[in-house]
Design a protein around this motif. Structure first.
Motif, PDB file in Angstrom:
ATOM      1  N   GLU A   1       0.827  -1.194   0.000  1.00 40.85           N
ATOM      2  CA  GLU A   1       0.000   0.000   0.000  1.00 40.85           C
ATOM      3  C   GLU A   1       0.867   1.252   0.000  1.00 40.85           C
ATOM      4  OE1 GLU A   1      -3.553   1.755  -0.512  1.00 40.85           O
ATOM      5  OE2 GLU A   1      -3.083  -0.384  -0.499  1.00 40.85           O
ATOM      6  N   VAL A   2       1.977   1.230   0.740  1.00 37.96           N
ATOM      7  CA  VAL A   2       2.884   2.386   0.718  1.00 37.96           C
ATOM      8  C   VAL A   2       3.419   2.605  -0.690  1.00 37.96           C
ATOM      9  CG1 VAL A   2       5.113   3.247   1.536  1.00 37.96           C
ATOM     10  CG2 VAL A   2       3.527   2.191   3.137  1.00 37.96           C
ATOM     11  N   GLY A   3       3.799   1.513  -1.353  1.00 36.69           N
ATOM     12  CA  GLY A   3       4.329   1.638  -2.709  1.00 36.69           C
ATOM     13  C   GLY A   3       3.318   2.177  -3.686  1.00 36.69           C
ATOM     14  N   SER A   4       2.039   1.864  -3.470  1.00 33.29           N
ATOM     15  CA  SER A   4       1.000   2.350  -4.393  1.00 33.29           C
ATOM     16  C   SER A   4       0.813   3.855  -4.292  1.00 33.29           C
ATOM     17  CB  SER A   4      -0.327   1.647  -4.108  1.00 33.29           C
ATOM     18  OG  SER A   4      -0.823   2.009  -2.823  1.00 33.29           O
ATOM     19  N   ASN A   5       1.235   4.460  -3.186  1.00 31.15           N
ATOM     20  CA  ASN A   5       1.082   5.892  -2.986  1.00 31.15           C
ATOM     21  C   ASN A   5       2.309   6.685  -3.430  1.00 31.15           C
ATOM     22  OD1 ASN A   5      -1.555   5.847  -1.743  1.00 31.15           O
ATOM     23  ND2 ASN A   5      -0.570   4.981   0.074  1.00 31.15           N
ATOM     24  N   LEU A   6       3.326   5.962  -3.926  1.00 29.37           N
ATOM     25  CA  LEU A   6       4.537   6.628  -4.404  1.00 29.37           C
ATOM     26  C   LEU A   6       4.512   6.710  -5.917  1.00 29.37           C
ATOM     27  CD1 LEU A   6       7.199   4.912  -2.107  1.00 29.37           C
ATOM     28  CD2 LEU A   6       6.326   7.246  -1.908  1.00 29.37           C
ATOM     29  N   PRO A   7       5.130   7.714  -6.471  1.00 29.21           N
ATOM     30  CA  PRO A   7       5.159   7.824  -7.935  1.00 29.21           C
ATOM     31  C   PRO A   7       5.998   6.714  -8.545  1.00 29.21           C
ATOM     32  CG  PRO A   7       6.572   9.489  -6.906  1.00 29.21           C
ATOM     33  CD  PRO A   7       5.801   8.846  -5.798  1.00 29.21           C
ATOM     34  N   GLY A   8       5.579   6.262  -9.722  1.00 36.95           N
ATOM     35  CA  GLY A   8       6.359   5.255 -10.435  1.00 36.95           C
ATOM     36  C   GLY A   8       5.950   3.830 -10.143  1.00 36.95           C
ATOM     37  N   ASN A   9       4.859   3.608  -9.407  1.00 34.53           N
ATOM     38  CA  ASN A   9       4.377   2.249  -9.117  1.00 34.53           C
ATOM     39  C   ASN A   9       5.501   1.385  -8.533  1.00 34.53           C
ATOM     40  OD1 ASN A   9       2.718   0.044  -8.903  1.00 34.53           O
ATOM     41  ND2 ASN A   9       2.835  -0.510 -11.078  1.00 34.53           N
TER      42      ASN A   9
ATOM     43  N   GLN B   1       5.351  -0.648  -5.927  1.00 31.67           N
ATOM     44  CA  GLN B   1       4.834  -1.664  -5.011  1.00 31.67           C
ATOM     45  C   GLN B   1       5.764  -2.876  -4.938  1.00 31.67           C
ATOM     46  OE1 GLN B   1       0.751  -2.836  -5.632  1.00 31.67           O
ATOM     47  NE2 GLN B   1       0.116  -0.776  -6.179  1.00 31.67           N
ATOM     48  N   ASN B   2       6.113  -3.422  -6.090  1.00 31.23           N
ATOM     49  CA  ASN B   2       6.913  -4.655  -6.096  1.00 31.23           C
ATOM     50  C   ASN B   2       8.276  -4.449  -5.449  1.00 31.23           C
ATOM     51  OD1 ASN B   2       4.837  -5.931  -7.344  1.00 31.23           O
ATOM     52  ND2 ASN B   2       5.908  -6.393  -9.257  1.00 31.23           N
ATOM     53  N   LEU B   3       8.864  -3.280  -5.626  1.00 29.23           N
ATOM     54  CA  LEU B   3      10.175  -3.022  -5.016  1.00 29.23           C
ATOM     55  C   LEU B   3      10.079  -3.052  -3.497  1.00 29.23           C
ATOM     56  CD1 LEU B   3      12.852  -0.544  -6.180  1.00 29.23           C
ATOM     57  CD2 LEU B   3      12.159  -0.501  -3.786  1.00 29.23           C
TER      58      LEU B   3
END
Length: 846
Positions: free
Chosen positions: A764-772, A774-776
């Protein structure tokens, strides 16, 4: 099962002192091993002051055979003397029994003249039921008594019967009359009346014609047959026990010589077996033929006296009696001992209602009740607290939305139980689907609450996912590698190249532990490595720093190995499950292998600086490590088959994205080794049952909880909070903030549970960051979950290492060892993931 346990389980209890002293011989081997490496001053002081210890004192360290051969000769002589006496006694009794059978046949039914007046008859009957369940020695005592009684009966009958007179007409006894009662009753049918009269006439004719003692139906004939049946059966069991005695001791010599050659690098086994053991009296073919001849003679007697000439039936019945005797021996002797040990080990930890109403062990405090005293333990308080938390959160509006609030209560309830381990972890996981369905937490895509029937289908379809199939496939590969001994062969070959320098040996074991954890799981790999280092630990001087350093190094390396491949630990599979799209194996290895290699090297340097393992305990000079000798066995066809299947499966996993149009998912590829190994007999049904199903159910519950958080709307609430927290931060800043949080949590709770709780947050944190991204963030979270290894309870490798003891029963590691070395190692591994790992993830496109 180890041979020492097998020997105890299969031996005749009364003969225990007459078997090969396997445990003592093994102990002497370890003493010779120490002496062989120049550590005579460190030999154990608990050897008995006897001829054997004197031999060890006087022995030349370069030739241990001069010491060990006399010990073997002593055992061999003991076995020969015992066998000779037993064989003579038993075969003499077989001959006596054959003579008794001949005399009884000559006597025939005449022996029944004074049968009802024989005071011995009643005494015999009292012992009918338990005659078969006697040990060989007790059986032999009973046999002599019965033989004496039989001769007495024969003498009485002979003295009272004139051989010139015809055999007397046998009179009907009460039991004989009883057998005719049904036919004597009046019948309504004339045909039945005629049948009854015919039966009476037939019986009267039968009773007036002299008959063989083995076919007659009188009470006397029946008891004679029972008497001889007991005699033959007991003697057959004794001969079978003696044959087993020979086989067990022969296996014992073979096993102990194999261990001796392996430990001392000698080549005594084949020479001693051929020149001494195989030529010894009990182990010659002639001796085996005499025992086989004795059992065959008993088989003929049994068919003659009991089964009316039916040899096949006689053999079946004697084998059945033999199995019953073996079962009785084991049940009443060894299994009782095992049960007592288990009860002793579990003392103070009863289960269920009994633990509440008794006072068997320590507790925090006790509460007296009319039904008994309740013992309040720490785990009981944890369970009560978890229940209070759950009920309170259910009735308190913490987050918006009924479903989201209920899901939050489930999340906190399960998290508390997982963290405290008040109940088994997999049981807590089973609470997840139960509560999600009963509390109607799941919503459909339109935001409508699913009814229990619809929620049930949804939850169970989520729980058994391709990820779970991938986990089972990993267990299959692990089991096949272990069962075919491929893991041990490869590991010993690698370790044999490490030499005897302590620092090199330490690094080699760390590399092997890490590599083994990739393929046979970080649960089985440290256990295997701890077994392999036993010869090294035995030859170390007391208080040497190399022992605890090596044990801790294996545990830390196994934790690092837990992040190296997707199937090495459940937390990796949970991370893969959360990725969209899932990461293929090639890109996983591109990041995980360099990160693991760098972490291993840095932790190795840390341990060298902390322990200085090469230095001897007295501070003078350096120690020398015993070199591991590789196995000389060649790969079998089965081992080649397992190797080929594993390589093909791993190769398909690495290119899963390129072939997903054909296989659909990596979980489908996992079926390939399952079918290949179980269909060809490499693995059996028992192997499947021994898979770590608790981990499977733990992962299933974790997956269901993660999906439940999303479907209930709780994740949307968390999304708003997390968006505010990460707003304005760059991706790498978030990585630096997230990494220590994950490390701290995974240090104090199970790595798998940490991933269950933290991977959805990272996503969820990754989804709120630019550039998608999430997987990282999911990938980093999964890797750091394996890096939490600062405490004895941090992961299974640490738990296993914390229980390792030396020969005096003292633990190699303390909590200080973990705090002093485990915590820095965890920080080092986390920094490598957050730096090198981050760069590599960006390079592969995450």
């Amino acid at each position: 099962m180890k041979f020492s346990s097998s020997l105890k389980f299969n031996a005749v209890s009364e003969w225990w002192e007459e078997y090969i002293s396997y445990d003592n011989l093994k102990k002497y081997i370890y003493q010779l091993e120490k002496q062989q490496h120049g550590d005579r001053q460190y030999l154990d002081a608990d050897l008995e002051a006897n001829e054997s210890s004197a031999l060890i004192d006087a022995a030349d360290r370069s030739n241990t055979d001069l010491v060990f051969v006399p010990l073997l000769n002593q055992e061999l002589k003991k076995i020969i003397l015992f066998y000779e006496s037993q064989e003579k006694e038993l075969l003499d009794e077989v001959a006596d029994l054959e003579e008794l059978v001949e005399k009884q046949e000559e006597l025939g039914l005449a022996g029944g003249e004074h049968y009802l007046d024989d005071p011995m008859a009643d005494e015999d009957d009292e012992d009918d039921d338990d005659s078969i369940s006697r040990s060989p020695d007790a059986t032999r005592t009973r046999r002599r008594k019965l033989s004496s009684q039989s001769r007495t009966r024969g003498a009485l009958a002979s003295s009272s019967t004139n051989v010139d007179e015809p055999a007397p007409r046998h009179r009907l006894s009460i039991s004989s009359v009883d057998t005719l009662d049904d036919d004597d009753r009046p019948s309504r049918s004339p045909r039945a009346t005629i049948k009854n009269l015919a039966n009476k006439l037939r019986d009267s004719i039968t009773l007036t014609i002299p008959d063989s003692i083995w076919h007659a139906k009188s009470d006397y004939a029946t008891d004679v047959r029972l008497l001889f049946k007991r005699k033959i059966t007991n003697l057959y069991i004794s001969l079978s026990s003696l044959k087993s005695y020979v086989e067990l001791n022969q296996s014992g010599f073979r096993k102990i010589l194999k261990k001796y050659d392996k430990v001392t690098y000698s080549e005594l086994k084949e020479k001693y077996l051929h020149k001494e053991v195989e030529k010894a009296y009990p182990f010659t073919q002639a001796s085996k033929d005499r025992l086989n001849d004795g059992t065959f003679r008993l088989l003929e007697l049994y068919s003659r006296c009991v089964t009316r000439g039916d040899v096949v039936l006689a053999k079946q019945q004697l084998k059945l009696h033999q199995r019953e005797n073996i079962a009785w021996e084991r049940d009443t002797v060894w299994r009782q001992m095992i049960a007592q040990e288990r009860r002793g080990e579990n003392e103070g930890e009863p289960t269920a209602i009994a633990s509440l109403l008794k006072k068997p062990g320590p507790g925090l405090f006790f509460i007296p009740t009319p039904l008994g005293t309740i013992r309040v333990t720490k785990k009981m308080l944890y369970k009560i607290t978890a229940g209070i938390i759950f009920v309170t959160l259910l009735n308190t509006s913490v987050v918006d939305g009924i479903e989201a609030n209920r899901c939050f209560a489930i999340l906190m309830f399960c998290t508390f139980l997982w963290a405290t381990e008040a109940i088994p972890l997999f049981v807590t996981s089973m609470f997840v689907p139960l509560l999600l369905i009963l509390l109607q937490v799941i919503r459909d895509d339109q935001g409508n609450r699913l009814n229990p029937k619809g929620a049930t289908k949804w939850v169970f379809s989520i729980m058994f996912s391709p990820t779970i199939m991938l986990l089972i496939g990993g267990f299959t590969i692990s089991s096949a590698l272990s069962k075919t001994n491929i893991d041990r062969v490869l590991i010993t070959k690698v370790l044999s190249l490490a030499g005897s320098k302590p620092s090199t040996v330490l690094l080699a074991f760390m590399g092997v532990s890490c590599f083994a954890s990739m393929w046979i799981s970080n649960v089985a790999a440290p256990t295997l490595c701890f077994t392999l280092i036993r010869p090294i630990l035995r030859t170390l001087p007391p208080k040497s720093a190399f022992g605890p350093c090596l044990i801790l190094a294996i545990a830390l390396a196994a934790n690092i190995g837990g992040q190296s491949s997707p199937i090495s630990s459940p937390q990796n599979l949970i991370a893969l499950q959360a990725m969209d799209p899932p990461l293929d194996w090639a890109r996983w290895f591109a990041v995980a292998l360099p990160v693991s290699g760098i972490s291993i090297l840095l932790i190795w340097l840390l341990l060298l600086a902390s322990y200085r393992p090469a230095r001897s305990p007295d501070g003078e000079g350096n120690i020398e490590i015993k070199q591991i000798r590789p196995t000389k066995e060649r790969f079998t066809h089965k081992q080649w088959w397992v190797t080929i299947v594993c390589l093909i499966t791993i190769g398909l996993w690495c290119v899963a994205h390129e072939i997903e149009d054909y296989v659909g998912d990596m979980g489908v590829i996992a079926i390939f080794p399952i079918v290949a190994f179980f269909s060809t007999g490499v693995l059996k049904k028992d192997d499947f049952e021994q898979f770590m199903w608790t981990i499977v159910f733990l992962a299933m519950g974790g997956i269901a909880l993660g999906k439940g958080v999303m479907a209930s709307g709780l994740l949307e609430v968390v999304d708003v909070i997390l968006r505010d927290l990460v707003e304005g931060y760059t991706l790498y800043s978030v990585v630096l903030i997230l990494s220590p949080v994950v490390l701290i949590i995974s240090t104090f709770i199970s790595h798998t549970i940490a991933s269950v709780l933290l991977v959805p947050i990272a996503k969820e944190v990754g989804s709120n960051l630019p550039g998608n991204s999430q997987n990282l963030l999911i990938f980093i979270t999964g890797l750091i979950c394996s890096a939490g290894m600062g405490m004895p309870v941090s992961g299974f490798p640490n738990q296993t290492a914390a229980t390792q003891e030396d020969e005096l029963g003292e633990l190699y590691l303390t909590n200080v060892d973990f705090l002093k070395n485990g915590v820095p190692a965890s920080i080092i591994a986390t920094l490598v993931i957050a730096t090198v790992g981050f760069v590599l993830m960006r390079l592969i496109g995450l």
